[in-house]
Scaffold this motif. Structure first.
Motif, PDB file in Angstrom:
ATOM      1  N   SER A 292       0.832  -1.194   0.000  1.00  0.00           N
ATOM      2  CA  SER A 292       0.000   0.000   0.000  1.00  0.00           C
ATOM      3  C   SER A 292       0.874   1.255   0.000  1.00  0.00           C
ATOM      4  O   SER A 292       2.092   1.204   0.224  1.00  0.00           O
ATOM      5  N   GLY A 293       0.225   2.363  -0.209  1.00  0.00           N
ATOM      6  CA  GLY A 293       0.943   3.638  -0.264  1.00  0.00           C
ATOM      7  C   GLY A 293       1.562   3.997   1.071  1.00  0.00           C
ATOM      8  O   GLY A 293       2.689   4.509   1.134  1.00  0.00           O
ATOM      9  N   ARG A 294       0.848   3.710   2.168  1.00  0.00           N
ATOM     10  CA  ARG A 294       1.381   4.030   3.496  1.00  0.00           C
ATOM     11  C   ARG A 294       2.651   3.232   3.776  1.00  0.00           C
ATOM     12  O   ARG A 294       3.629   3.772   4.300  1.00  0.00           O
ATOM     13  N   THR A 295       2.615   1.973   3.456  1.00  0.00           N
ATOM     14  CA  THR A 295       3.790   1.114   3.695  1.00  0.00           C
ATOM     15  C   THR A 295       4.970   1.589   2.853  1.00  0.00           C
ATOM     16  O   THR A 295       6.108   1.653   3.339  1.00  0.00           O
ATOM     17  N   PHE A 296       4.692   1.948   1.616  1.00  0.00           N
ATOM     18  CA  PHE A 296       5.754   2.438   0.739  1.00  0.00           C
ATOM     19  C   PHE A 296       6.390   3.714   1.309  1.00  0.00           C
ATOM     20  O   PHE A 296       7.612   3.847   1.354  1.00  0.00           O
ATOM     21  N   PHE A 297       5.554   4.655   1.753  1.00  0.00           N
ATOM     22  CA  PHE A 297       6.091   5.903   2.298  1.00  0.00           C
ATOM     23  C   PHE A 297       6.826   5.664   3.616  1.00  0.00           C
ATOM     24  O   PHE A 297       7.837   6.324   3.898  1.00  0.00           O
ATOM     25  N   ALA A 298       6.386   4.715   4.426  1.00  0.00           N
ATOM     26  CA  ALA A 298       7.095   4.411   5.675  1.00  0.00           C
ATOM     27  C   ALA A 298       8.475   3.834   5.363  1.00  0.00           C
ATOM     28  O   ALA A 298       9.474   4.213   6.000  1.00  0.00           O
ATOM     29  N   LEU A 299       8.540   2.913   4.393  1.00  0.00           N
ATOM     30  CA  LEU A 299       9.838   2.356   4.009  1.00  0.00           C
ATOM     31  C   LEU A 299      10.746   3.422   3.399  1.00  0.00           C
ATOM     32  O   LEU A 299      11.955   3.455   3.657  1.00  0.00           O
ATOM     33  N   LEU A 300      10.181   4.302   2.589  1.00  0.00           N
ATOM     34  CA  LEU A 300      10.964   5.392   2.000  1.00  0.00           C
ATOM     35  C   LEU A 300      11.499   6.322   3.091  1.00  0.00           C
ATOM     36  O   LEU A 300      12.666   6.737   3.055  1.00  0.00           O
TER      37      LEU A 300
END
Length: 161
Positions: A2-10
């Protein structure tokens, strides 16, 4: 993902990059107050570790939420399939009940038709018997008239000759 997971990893990647580029300043020891006591520790490292822990906790929480949502969707899908099967079974039982009803109705109609045919045959036999009797009576009457005619002819012919 998901977008949230992607932004957290980034965000974690950018935090790691920032810590790597500024490692000398982050690792420099500084006197820190813990409320009741004072310690000598690198403030930057403490803050980076705290931020990384909070970010990891957020990432774990997000993954847990996504997993729970996925499991709930699977449960709903199973329930939906179960209810669909129940609906199909109910529909099938209605078709079966309708088939039985129609077969019973057709059987009754066939039996009724057979009874009507038997009644018509009985009426026909009765009418044939009446007409046969009437015809036999007419034939008998004609025979009597023919016999009388022959007798009267014989009497006329016998008396003249």
């Amino acid at each position: 993902m998901s977008g949230r997971t992607f932004f957290a990893l980034l965000f974690l990647l950018l935090l790691f990059l920032f810590a790597w580029l500024n490692w000398g300043e982050i690792a420099k020891p500084t006197p820190l107050s813990l409320g009741l006591t004072r310690v000598e520790a690198p403030l930057g490292l403490v803050l980076v570790v705290a931020l990384a822990v909070v970010s990891l906790l957020y990432l774990i929480f997000t993954i847990g939420l996504e997993t729970a949502a996925l499991l709930e969707v699977r449960r709903y899908a199973r329930e939906l399939l179960h209810y669909k099967k129940l609906a199909e079974d109910a529909e099938q039982s209605r078709y079966t009940e309708l088939r039985r009803f129609l077969e019973a109705e057709l059987g009754r109609l066939a039996e009724s038709e057979k009874e009507e045919i038997r009644a018509l045959e009985a009426q026909l036999e009765e009418m044939l018997e009446k007409h046969s009797n009437t015809l036999a009576a007419y034939i008998g009457e004609l025979e009597d008239q023919i016999l009388r005619l022959f007798r009267s002819e014989e009497q006329k012919g016998g008396g003249a000759g």
